[in-house]
Motif scaffolding. Structure first.
Motif, PDB file in Angstrom:
ATOM      1  N   PRO A  76       1.209  12.987 -19.693  1.00 12.27           N
ATOM      2  CA  PRO A  76       1.382  13.839 -18.525  1.00 12.27           C
ATOM      3  C   PRO A  76       2.430  13.220 -17.599  1.00 12.27           C
ATOM      4  O   PRO A  76       2.812  12.067 -17.771  1.00 12.27           O
ATOM      5  N   THR A  77       2.849  13.989 -16.626  1.00 11.18           N
ATOM      6  CA  THR A  77       3.814  13.471 -15.661  1.00 11.18           C
ATOM      7  C   THR A  77       3.241  12.212 -15.015  1.00 11.18           C
ATOM      8  O   THR A  77       2.130  12.244 -14.494  1.00 11.18           O
ATOM      9  N   PRO A  78       3.975  11.083 -15.089  1.00 10.16           N
ATOM     10  CA  PRO A  78       3.450   9.855 -14.491  1.00 10.16           C
ATOM     11  C   PRO A  78       3.321  10.001 -12.978  1.00 10.16           C
ATOM     12  O   PRO A  78       4.096  10.711 -12.353  1.00 10.16           O
ATOM     13  N   MET A  79       2.356   9.306 -12.457  1.00  6.83           N
ATOM     14  CA  MET A  79       2.121   9.349 -11.021  1.00  6.83           C
ATOM     15  C   MET A  79       2.223   7.926 -10.476  1.00  6.83           C
ATOM     16  O   MET A  79       1.723   6.994 -11.083  1.00  6.83           O
ATOM     17  N   ALA A  80       2.894   7.782  -9.353  1.00  6.04           N
ATOM     18  CA  ALA A  80       2.915   6.490  -8.672  1.00  6.04           C
ATOM     19  C   ALA A  80       1.604   6.354  -7.925  1.00  6.04           C
ATOM     20  O   ALA A  80       1.142   7.287  -7.296  1.00  6.04           O
ATOM     21  N   SER A  81       1.004   5.199  -8.026  1.00  8.88           N
ATOM     22  CA  SER A  81      -0.272   5.026  -7.317  1.00  8.88           C
ATOM     23  C   SER A  81      -0.159   4.039  -6.212  1.00  8.88           C
ATOM     24  O   SER A  81       0.747   3.335  -6.044  1.00  8.88           O
TER      25      SER A  81
ATOM     26  N   ARG B  93       0.832  -1.196   0.000  1.00  4.37           N
ATOM     27  CA  ARG B  93       0.000   0.000   0.000  1.00  4.37           C
ATOM     28  C   ARG B  93       0.867   1.245   0.000  1.00  4.37           C
ATOM     29  O   ARG B  93       1.963   1.260   0.536  1.00  4.37           O
ATOM     30  N   ARG B  94       0.353   2.311  -0.579  1.00  6.68           N
ATOM     31  CA  ARG B  94       1.104   3.568  -0.636  1.00  6.68           C
ATOM     32  C   ARG B  94       0.933   4.392   0.621  1.00  6.68           C
ATOM     33  O   ARG B  94       1.579   5.413   0.789  1.00  6.68           O
ATOM     34  N   GLY B  95       0.032   4.010   1.496  1.00  8.84           N
ATOM     35  CA  GLY B  95      -0.238   4.784   2.706  1.00  8.84           C
ATOM     36  C   GLY B  95      -1.439   5.687   2.483  1.00  8.84           C
ATOM     37  O   GLY B  95      -2.232   5.503   1.576  1.00  8.84           O
ATOM     38  N   ARG B  96      -1.555   6.700   3.304  1.00  7.30           N
ATOM     39  CA  ARG B  96      -2.730   7.581   3.248  1.00  7.30           C
ATOM     40  C   ARG B  96      -2.582   8.715   2.239  1.00  7.30           C
ATOM     41  O   ARG B  96      -3.548   9.360   1.888  1.00  7.30           O
ATOM     42  N   GLN B  97      -1.354   8.997   1.790  1.00  8.60           N
ATOM     43  CA  GLN B  97      -1.165  10.086   0.837  1.00  8.60           C
ATOM     44  C   GLN B  97      -1.663   9.672  -0.549  1.00  8.60           C
ATOM     45  O   GLN B  97      -1.826   8.502  -0.854  1.00  8.60           O
ATOM     46  N   GLY B  98      -1.841  10.686  -1.388  1.00  7.15           N
ATOM     47  CA  GLY B  98      -2.208  10.438  -2.777  1.00  7.15           C
ATOM     48  C   GLY B  98      -0.988  10.037  -3.590  1.00  7.15           C
ATOM     49  O   GLY B  98       0.102   9.863  -3.052  1.00  7.15           O
ATOM     50  N   PRO B  99      -1.150   9.908  -4.894  1.00  2.00           N
ATOM     51  CA  PRO B  99      -0.030   9.556  -5.764  1.00  2.00           C
ATOM     52  C   PRO B  99       1.083  10.601  -5.694  1.00  2.00           C
ATOM     53  O   PRO B  99       0.832  11.778  -5.461  1.00  2.00           O
TER      54      PRO B  99
END
Length: 111
Positions: free
Chosen positions: A106-111, A66-72
């Protein structure tokens, strides 16, 4: 059975190599000749690899991360050495070519 030939080697075509059509990993337990396991590397041979790559979590331990509570988070784009537009390849006849993909993203985002 429909076949394709690559470098003098005969292979089943897409429909004929469908794991469902071949009866791979069917039944409980699957028949020995239809069973895919990690031992012996048969899992990574065609046509078994078609089933293996779609069912990797059934062959080896995996975990969700999981990435945690933050967004990408934005990914650093300063290293452009691997741009898809610069990829070259050899086609089935061995001829070299450049990727025909030309697009902007667009700039890729880690999810």
């Amino acid at each position: 059975m429909p076949m394709l030939e690559f470098s003098g080697q005969q292979y089943l075509d897409g429909r004929a190599s469908d794991p469902n059509e071949l009866g791979l990993m069917r039944g409980a337990p699957p028949a020995n000749e239809k069973r895919i396991v990690l031992e012996g590397d048969k899992f990574f041979e065609f046509p078994h690899v078609r089933w293996s790559l779609s069912h990797m979590r059934e062959l080896v331990p995996t975990a969700n991360v999981r990435r945690g509570r933050q967004g990408p988070s934005p990914l650093d784009r300063s290293d452009r050495a691997a741009d898809l537009g610069e990829v070259t390849f050899a086609d089935i006849d061995g001829a070299l070519g450049a990727s025909m993909m030309r697009f902007s993203t667009p700039t890729p985002m880690a999810s």
